[in-house]
Enzyme design. Sequence first.
Site, PDB file in Angstrom:
ATOM      1  N   ASP A   1       1.919  12.690   5.139  1.00 34.64           N
ATOM      2  CA  ASP A   1       1.571  11.588   4.245  1.00 34.64           C
ATOM      3  C   ASP A   1       1.158  12.191   2.894  1.00 34.64           C
ATOM      4  O   ASP A   1       0.349  13.125   2.844  1.00 34.64           O
ATOM      5  CB  ASP A   1       0.408  10.794   4.853  1.00 34.64           C
ATOM      6  CG  ASP A   1       0.205   9.447   4.190  1.00 34.64           C
ATOM      7  OD1 ASP A   1       0.258   8.433   4.886  1.00 34.64           O
ATOM      8  OD2 ASP A   1      -0.018   9.421   2.954  1.00 34.64           O
TER       9      ASP A   1
ATOM     10  N   GLN B   1      -0.601  -3.023   5.746  1.00 34.31           N
ATOM     11  CA  GLN B   1       0.668  -2.285   5.612  1.00 34.31           C
ATOM     12  C   GLN B   1       1.104  -2.286   4.148  1.00 34.31           C
ATOM     13  O   GLN B   1       1.089  -3.332   3.492  1.00 34.31           O
ATOM     14  CB  GLN B   1       1.756  -2.927   6.481  1.00 34.31           C
ATOM     15  CG  GLN B   1       3.066  -2.147   6.486  1.00 34.31           C
ATOM     16  CD  GLN B   1       4.125  -2.733   7.433  1.00 34.31           C
ATOM     17  OE1 GLN B   1       3.941  -3.812   8.007  1.00 34.31           O
ATOM     18  NE2 GLN B   1       5.228  -2.021   7.571  1.00 34.31           N
TER      19      GLN B   1
ATOM     20  N   HIS C   1       6.029   2.693  10.759  1.00 32.85           N
ATOM     21  CA  HIS C   1       5.546   4.073  10.815  1.00 32.85           C
ATOM     22  C   HIS C   1       4.253   4.149  11.595  1.00 32.85           C
ATOM     23  O   HIS C   1       3.478   3.191  11.643  1.00 32.85           O
ATOM     24  CB  HIS C   1       5.347   4.656   9.407  1.00 32.85           C
ATOM     25  CG  HIS C   1       4.510   3.805   8.513  1.00 32.85           C
ATOM     26  ND1 HIS C   1       5.016   2.709   7.867  1.00 32.85           N
ATOM     27  CD2 HIS C   1       3.203   3.875   8.176  1.00 32.85           C
ATOM     28  CE1 HIS C   1       4.070   2.140   7.144  1.00 32.85           C
ATOM     29  NE2 HIS C   1       2.943   2.823   7.321  1.00 32.85           N
ATOM     30  N   PHE C   2       4.034   5.316  12.167  1.00 33.73           N
ATOM     31  CA  PHE C   2       2.821   5.609  12.916  1.00 33.73           C
ATOM     32  C   PHE C   2       2.077   6.712  12.185  1.00 33.73           C
ATOM     33  O   PHE C   2       2.656   7.743  11.838  1.00 33.73           O
ATOM     34  CB  PHE C   2       3.170   6.047  14.344  1.00 33.73           C
ATOM     35  CG  PHE C   2       3.761   4.929  15.152  1.00 33.73           C
ATOM     36  CD1 PHE C   2       2.962   4.116  15.934  1.00 33.73           C
ATOM     37  CD2 PHE C   2       5.126   4.653  15.080  1.00 33.73           C
ATOM     38  CE1 PHE C   2       3.506   3.052  16.651  1.00 33.73           C
ATOM     39  CE2 PHE C   2       5.677   3.598  15.791  1.00 33.73           C
ATOM     40  CZ  PHE C   2       4.866   2.797  16.578  1.00 33.73           C
ATOM     41  N   HIS C   3       0.787   6.462  11.941  1.00 32.98           N
ATOM     42  CA  HIS C   3      -0.081   7.458  11.317  1.00 32.98           C
ATOM     43  C   HIS C   3      -0.675   8.337  12.419  1.00 32.98           C
ATOM     44  O   HIS C   3      -1.177   7.818  13.417  1.00 32.98           O
ATOM     45  CB  HIS C   3      -1.243   6.783  10.595  1.00 32.98           C
ATOM     46  CG  HIS C   3      -0.854   5.880   9.476  1.00 32.98           C
ATOM     47  ND1 HIS C   3      -0.904   6.270   8.157  1.00 32.98           N
ATOM     48  CD2 HIS C   3      -0.431   4.584   9.462  1.00 32.98           C
ATOM     49  CE1 HIS C   3      -0.542   5.256   7.384  1.00 32.98           C
ATOM     50  NE2 HIS C   3      -0.249   4.217   8.150  1.00 32.98           N
TER      51      HIS C   3
HETATM   52  P1  5GP Z   1       0.778   1.762   5.501  1.00 33.54           P
HETATM   53  O1  5GP Z   1      -0.195   1.282   4.482  1.00 33.54           O
HETATM   54  O2  5GP Z   1       2.064   1.036   5.270  1.00 33.54           O
HETATM   55  O3  5GP Z   1       0.308   1.709   6.916  1.00 33.54           O
HETATM   56  O4  5GP Z   1       0.977   3.293   5.236  1.00 33.54           O
HETATM   57  C1  5GP Z   1       1.853   3.803   4.286  1.00 33.54           C
HETATM   58  C2  5GP Z   1       1.509   5.254   4.137  1.00 33.54           C
HETATM   59  O5  5GP Z   1       2.537   5.848   3.407  1.00 33.54           O
HETATM   60  C3  5GP Z   1       0.197   5.504   3.392  1.00 33.54           C
HETATM   61  O6  5GP Z   1      -0.649   6.294   4.197  1.00 33.54           O
HETATM   62  C4  5GP Z   1       0.639   6.211   2.132  1.00 33.54           C
HETATM   63  O7  5GP Z   1      -0.263   7.207   1.747  1.00 33.54           O
HETATM   64  C5  5GP Z   1       1.979   6.789   2.533  1.00 33.54           C
HETATM   65  N1  5GP Z   1       2.936   6.942   1.450  1.00 33.54           N
HETATM   66  C6  5GP Z   1       3.165   6.091   0.418  1.00 33.54           C
HETATM   67  N2  5GP Z   1       4.153   6.563  -0.356  1.00 33.54           N
HETATM   68  C7  5GP Z   1       4.565   7.731   0.192  1.00 33.54           C
HETATM   69  C8  5GP Z   1       5.561   8.690  -0.160  1.00 33.54           C
HETATM   70  O8  5GP Z   1       6.275   8.570  -1.151  1.00 33.54           O
HETATM   71  N3  5GP Z   1       5.708   9.758   0.658  1.00 33.54           N
HETATM   72  C9  5GP Z   1       4.931   9.928   1.771  1.00 33.54           C
HETATM   73  N4  5GP Z   1       5.149  11.017   2.502  1.00 33.54           N
HETATM   74  N5  5GP Z   1       3.967   9.055   2.121  1.00 33.54           N
HETATM   75  C10 5GP Z   1       3.795   7.966   1.342  1.00 33.54           C
END
Ligand code: 5GP
Length: 139
Positions: free
Chosen positions: A33, A96, A102-104
């Site tokens: 991330d 989100q 995606h899974f963190h």
């Molecule tokens: P969400 O909020 O959708 O659960 O998580 C999205 C995740 O994607 C966040 O933890 C954010 O830091 C990460 N993220 C956003 N843009 C990018 C990117 O361009 N590359 C990567 N590797 N991670 C990203």
Amino acid sequence: MAYNLDNIFAKILRGEAPAFKVYEDDYSLAFMDVMPQVEGHTLVIPKDPAENLHDVDPIILGHTMATVQRVAAAVKQAFVAPGIMIAQLNGAPAGQTVFHLHFHILPRADGLDIGMHARDMADFALLETHAQRVRAALA
Ligand code: 5GP
């Protein structure tokens, strides 16, 4: 909402955006991330286009979860983490921000707080060293 092919993870999958990749197979991809909430924060995504848990084919989900399990073990080893948190958000009201499933994977330890979600961009050289640690643990 229809799946948006311009989301950043779709671009990573097409090779149109960079990523610090740690693992890839026919069904899934894992990478660091870029705004980690803790050192070692890794993401696992299916290669199939699915916005979130409600859209994904269950067979694809099974393959993706196998990758989550495998990469989580490597992250645990690479970051000497006593605990591992798996997080997965569905829909903007749930937090989100990227609309490709995606899974963190987050290393956790007593007294180690996690940072704000998707806020601070990490140093790319440091992220590459973290990716190397996970790749080494997977090897
Ligand atoms: P969400 O909020 O959708 O659960 O998580 C999205 C995740 O994607 C966040 O933890 C954010 O830091 C990460 N993220 C956003 N843009 C990018 C990117 O361009 N590359 C990567 N590797 N991670 C990203």
